[in-house]
Design an enzyme around this catalytic site. Structure first.
Site, PDB file in Angstrom:
ATOM      1  N   ASP A  53    -123.809  18.236  70.244  1.00 30.15           N
ATOM      2  CA  ASP A  53    -123.400  17.244  71.206  1.00 30.15           C
ATOM      3  C   ASP A  53    -124.269  18.307  72.019  1.00 30.15           C
ATOM      4  O   ASP A  53    -124.408  17.956  73.473  1.00 30.15           O
ATOM      5  CB  ASP A  53    -121.938  17.218  71.723  1.00 30.15           C
ATOM      6  N   SER A  54    -125.129  19.637  71.522  1.00 30.29           N
ATOM      7  CA  SER A  54    -125.879  20.282  72.348  1.00 30.29           C
ATOM      8  C   SER A  54    -126.966  19.327  72.367  1.00 30.29           C
ATOM      9  O   SER A  54    -128.197  19.755  73.442  1.00 30.29           O
ATOM     10  CB  SER A  54    -126.084  21.741  71.988  1.00 30.29           C
ATOM     11  N   ASP A  92    -121.309  15.857  65.570  1.00 33.40           N
ATOM     12  CA  ASP A  92    -120.111  16.002  66.213  1.00 33.40           C
ATOM     13  C   ASP A  92    -119.784  14.453  67.384  1.00 33.40           C
ATOM     14  O   ASP A  92    -120.575  13.344  67.142  1.00 33.40           O
ATOM     15  CB  ASP A  92    -121.041  16.829  67.772  1.00 33.40           C
ATOM     16  N   GLU A 123    -114.102  20.295  68.395  1.00 30.82           N
ATOM     17  CA  GLU A 123    -113.800  20.998  69.291  1.00 30.82           C
ATOM     18  C   GLU A 123    -111.852  21.116  69.270  1.00 30.82           C
ATOM     19  O   GLU A 123    -111.745  19.682  70.162  1.00 30.82           O
ATOM     20  CB  GLU A 123    -114.611  21.110  70.783  1.00 30.82           C
ATOM     21  N   GLU A 190    -117.483  29.995  67.207  1.00 28.94           N
ATOM     22  CA  GLU A 190    -118.079  30.353  68.627  1.00 28.94           C
ATOM     23  C   GLU A 190    -117.731  31.119  69.913  1.00 28.94           C
ATOM     24  O   GLU A 190    -116.921  31.315  69.962  1.00 28.94           O
ATOM     25  CB  GLU A 190    -118.702  29.121  69.430  1.00 28.94           C
TER      26      GLU A 190
HETATM   27  O1  KIV Z   1    -123.295  20.642  69.739  1.00 32.30           O
HETATM   28  C1  KIV Z   1    -123.218  22.671  68.772  1.00 32.30           C
HETATM   29  O2  KIV Z   1    -124.958  22.266  68.876  1.00 32.30           O
HETATM   30  C2  KIV Z   1    -122.639  23.086  68.345  1.00 32.30           C
HETATM   31  C3  KIV Z   1    -123.730  24.072  67.747  1.00 32.30           C
HETATM   32  C4  KIV Z   1    -123.789  25.485  68.708  1.00 32.30           C
HETATM   33  C5  KIV Z   1    -121.781  24.749  66.975  1.00 32.30           C
HETATM   34  O3  KIV Z   1    -121.490  22.850  68.073  1.00 32.30           O
END
Ligand code: KIV
Length: 297
Positions: A53-54, A92, A123, A190
């Site tokens: 979700d980044s 995600d 998460e 993280e």
């Molecule tokens: O959303 C993402 O890219 C992540 C990574 C940083 C592990 O959760």
């Protein structure tokens, strides 16, 4: 090894990752959000390709991952899946797609799987155990995510290192063990001290994948745009930039701008020719000039 649908390397599965930990082979993971980056990441031979979700922050311009929707995740998962990666494709679960109930978690995990994901990441620790159990019971592999969990940024009071004190470290250890018991095939750690990354990696049978969690995790993950130098703002301490792709793009765009303005682009070889004899413009028909009444002239 060949590409373009003829890759002969074996497909990475959750079992491959477990075997990697047992063999002491480090797991490599990178994010990707679209077809070309997925092809390139997979060609590089990474083990786990994460549609994180980044995407909200590095591609869509949001300030955090919180606004990311299921529709946006679905769109990006579909694009990445078209690369048919050899790497395990994990997607995600975005904020608010799983927290409310195990039923929500299963339904939204199923949507991402139908769009090409092979596992989902979510998460949280013990508070999301019912969700993890329900997703695993639906035969969907789950990657946990503990420590600095970006979807909780407001609760955490910012992007801060977690688990620094013994009490907080013990709570994370309990969370990690509970996620393992609930059936997670691996856990992303993280933003935690290296010592805790090492301790959790030793305590768990399943592999840990660190991001800002020190060198002793069983693998490492980075956000593609951070690694490539294509994200803006001050990078986190753990980011290593392997390229300056933003600089390459800027230089190319400025060269194009200058070539257009100076008439250097396009050249004759970059232009099409008309069919022989067709280049003479037709003679314009002589149309009589309209008669303008004198009072309007
Ligand atoms: O959303 C993402 O890219 C992540 C990574 C940083 C592990 O959760």
């Amino acid at each position: 090894m060949t590409y373009g649908g003829q890759d002969t390397r074996p497909k990475v599965t959750v079992r491959t990752l477990r075997e990697a930990k047992e063999a002491g082979r480090k797991i490599v993971s990178v994010t990707a959000y679209d077809y070309p980056t997925a092809v390139l990441v997979d060609q590089a031979g990474v083990d786990l390709l994460l549609v994180g979700d980044s995407v909200g922050m590095v591609v869509l311009g949001y300030e955090s991952t919180i606004p990311v929707t299921m529709a946006e995740m679905s769109h990006h998962v579909r694009a990445v899946a078209r690369a048919r990666p050899r790497a395990l494709l994990v997607a995600d679960l975005p904020f608010n797609s799983f927290q409310a109930s195990p039923a929500d978690a299963v339904r939204n995990s199923g949507r991402l799987m139908k769009r090409g994901a092979e596992a989902v990441k979510l998460e949280g620790g013990q508070r999301v155990l019912p969700q993890v159990e329900a997703i695993v019971n639906a035969d969907i592999p789950v990657l946990g995510h503990l420590g600095l969990t970006p979807q909780s940024v407001h609760k955490l009071g910012g992007y801060r290192v977690q688990g620094r004190g013994r009490e907080a470290a013990d709570a994370l250890l309990e969370d990690a063990l509970a996620l393992e018991r609930a059936g997670c095939f691996s856990i992303v750690l993280e933003g935690i001290p290296s010592e805790l990354g090492a301790e959790l990696s030793r305590a768990l049978q399943i592999p840990t994948i660190g991001i800002g969690a020190g060198p002793e995790c069983d693998g490492q993950v980075l956000v593609l745009h951070d690694l490539l130098g294509l994200s803006f703002g001050k990078p986190a301490k753990f980011v290593r930039r392997y390229a300056d792709v933003a600089g390459v793009i800027r230089t190319a765009l400025e060269a194009f701008r200058d070539d257009v303005r100076s008439g250097e682009y396009p050249s004759a070889s970059e232009s099409y020719a008309a069919a022989p004899g067709a280049s003479q413009p037709r003679e314009a028909k002589q149309t009589p000039a309209p008669v303008v009444p004198e009072d309007k002239a």
